[in-house]
Design an enzyme around this catalytic site. Structure first.
Site, PDB file in Angstrom:
ATOM      1  N   THR A  16      -0.583  11.228   5.591  1.00 60.66           N
ATOM      2  CA  THR A  16      -1.460  11.773   4.727  1.00 60.66           C
ATOM      3  C   THR A  16      -1.844  12.763   5.773  1.00 60.66           C
ATOM      4  O   THR A  16      -2.085  12.306   7.427  1.00 60.66           O
ATOM      5  CB  THR A  16      -1.917  12.335   3.928  1.00 60.66           C
ATOM      6  OG1 THR A  16      -1.856  11.856   2.913  1.00 60.66           O
ATOM      7  CG2 THR A  16      -3.422  12.904   3.648  1.00 60.66           C
ATOM      8  N   GLY A  58      -4.746   7.063   2.521  1.00 62.07           N
ATOM      9  CA  GLY A  58      -4.705   5.778   2.236  1.00 62.07           C
ATOM     10  C   GLY A  58      -4.572   5.971   0.765  1.00 62.07           C
ATOM     11  O   GLY A  58      -3.741   6.944   0.620  1.00 62.07           O
TER      12      GLY A  58
HETATM   13  N1  ASP Z   1      -3.860   9.336   0.172  1.00 58.98           N
HETATM   14  C1  ASP Z   1      -2.530   9.703  -0.193  1.00 58.98           C
HETATM   15  C2  ASP Z   1      -1.740   9.742  -1.524  1.00 58.98           C
HETATM   16  O1  ASP Z   1      -2.202   8.224  -2.280  1.00 58.98           O
HETATM   17  C3  ASP Z   1      -1.074   9.040   0.814  1.00 58.98           C
HETATM   18  C4  ASP Z   1      -2.093   8.802   2.567  1.00 58.98           C
HETATM   19  O2  ASP Z   1      -3.306   9.578   2.586  1.00 58.98           O
HETATM   20  O3  ASP Z   1      -1.102   8.835   2.943  1.00 58.98           O
HETATM   21  O4  ASP Z   1      -1.423  10.524  -1.863  1.00 58.98           O
END
Ligand code: ASP
Length: 311
Positions: free
Chosen positions: A174, A224
């Site tokens: 993300t 995360g």
């Molecule tokens: N937080 C995001 C999600 O779970 C994924 C990420 O941070 O890469 O959708």
């Protein structure tokens, strides 16, 4: 006030090769440089956050916009939000498809009475705004999905960054931007393709106050495992602690100590109204970089835990 800026391109387990690390560093530093120049030229925090998010969404390495990971059915669905600190207002979209910059929809929704739209409503808005159709799918992400399908989707999440060789054991990717402008206004923006390989309809933390939150006092963007971020309500938790009088550093430390005790897996970046810049992680890597007014730093090789650069 001297503007401040921090951005991230995800978090997860170790980046495979130095090649990966150097390329990620170059890309993060270039985006910080360009976005900070806008803040220095007098742009407000929201415009700077939009620019930073566009650049990160357009970088196929990161899991947002072009280069987003695929869900279990092989489709890309993206989520994004903006939290304007002075207005204390969140807007965003959840699981939308075929747009280049999901963050633009979040920006448009800032002044709408209905401020968070999910898939069908998001698609209607895309039509209403007549945004061009954009396919965010990249060959690397498709290959990653095909590989994962062979193993019947056994991984928790997709790779942190799209790399040429497909054996990355990392997770997340993300993107997020937090900016403090010359007027002292803080805005946070977060955009994601999700965890990767998830069930259809799974909702990411990135368009929730758990993953992206700001007030006049502080702004935070998280990355995360979304479920872990939601269970800790991480972004709002840190910001509320600052609003209640804790220093940014203490707010990060307390929140990450609690998260550690719960074996959570995530990272966060933030800025407070004094200009302090902070980040924390309880996973191996946090792909973050920041401008402290003097120069650019990054967290790519930093140890576990939290750090603050005071103004
Ligand atoms: N937080 C995001 C999600 O779970 C994924 C990420 O941070 O890469 O959708």
């Amino acid at each position: 006030m001297q503007p401040k800026l921090i951005i991230h391109g995800g978090a997860g387990s170790s980046l495979k090769g130095k090649g990966g690390l150097d390329a990620v560093r170059r890309s993060l530093h270039a985006i910080v440089e360009q976005t900070y120049a806008k803040l220095q030229a007098g742009a407000d925090a929201q415009d700077a956050v939009i620019l930073g998010c566009h650049l990160l969404e357009d970088e196929p390495r990161f899991n947002a916009g072009t280069g987003s990971v695929l869900q279990s059915d092989g489709q890309v669905r993206m989520s994004a939000s903006i939290m304007n600190g002075p207005q204390q207002r969140l807007s965003g979209v959840i699981n939308i498809a075929q747009v280049q910059h999901p963050i633009d929809l979040a920006q448009w929704l800032q002044t709408s009475p209905d401020r968070i739209l999910s898939d069908y409503g998001g698609a209607q808005l895309v039509r209403e705004l007549q945004l061009p159709i954009h396919n965010p799918l990249t060959d690397l992400r498709l290959q990653e999905w095909l590989e994962e399908r062979k193993g019947n989707f056994s991984k928790d999440m997709a790779g942190v960054v799209a790399e040429d060789s497909m054996d990355a054991e990392a997770g997340r990717g993300t993107i997020g931007v937090v900016a403090l402008d010359q007027q002292g206004q803080i805005v946070a923006g977060t955009s994601t393709g999700g965890k990767g390989f998830e069930r259809i309809g799974r909702v990411s933390d990135s368009a929730m106050p758990a993953g992206n939150y700001a007030t006049r006092d502080a702004g935070i963007s998280c990355t995360g495992i979304g479920e872990d971020i939601i269970d800790e309500c991480l972004a709002a938790r840190i910001v509320v602690r600052v609003t209640d009088g804790l220093a940014l550093e203490a707010a990060f430390q307390k929140s990450f100590a609690e998260a550690q005790a719960h074996q959570r897996d995530f990272g966060a970046i933030g800025i407070d109204k004094t200009g302090a810049i902070a980040w924390g992680k309880n996973c191996d890597v946090l792909l973050a970089a920041y401008h402290d007014g003097d120069r650019i730093h990054d967290t790519l090789e930093a140890p576990l835990g939290c750090q603050v650069r005071s103004s």
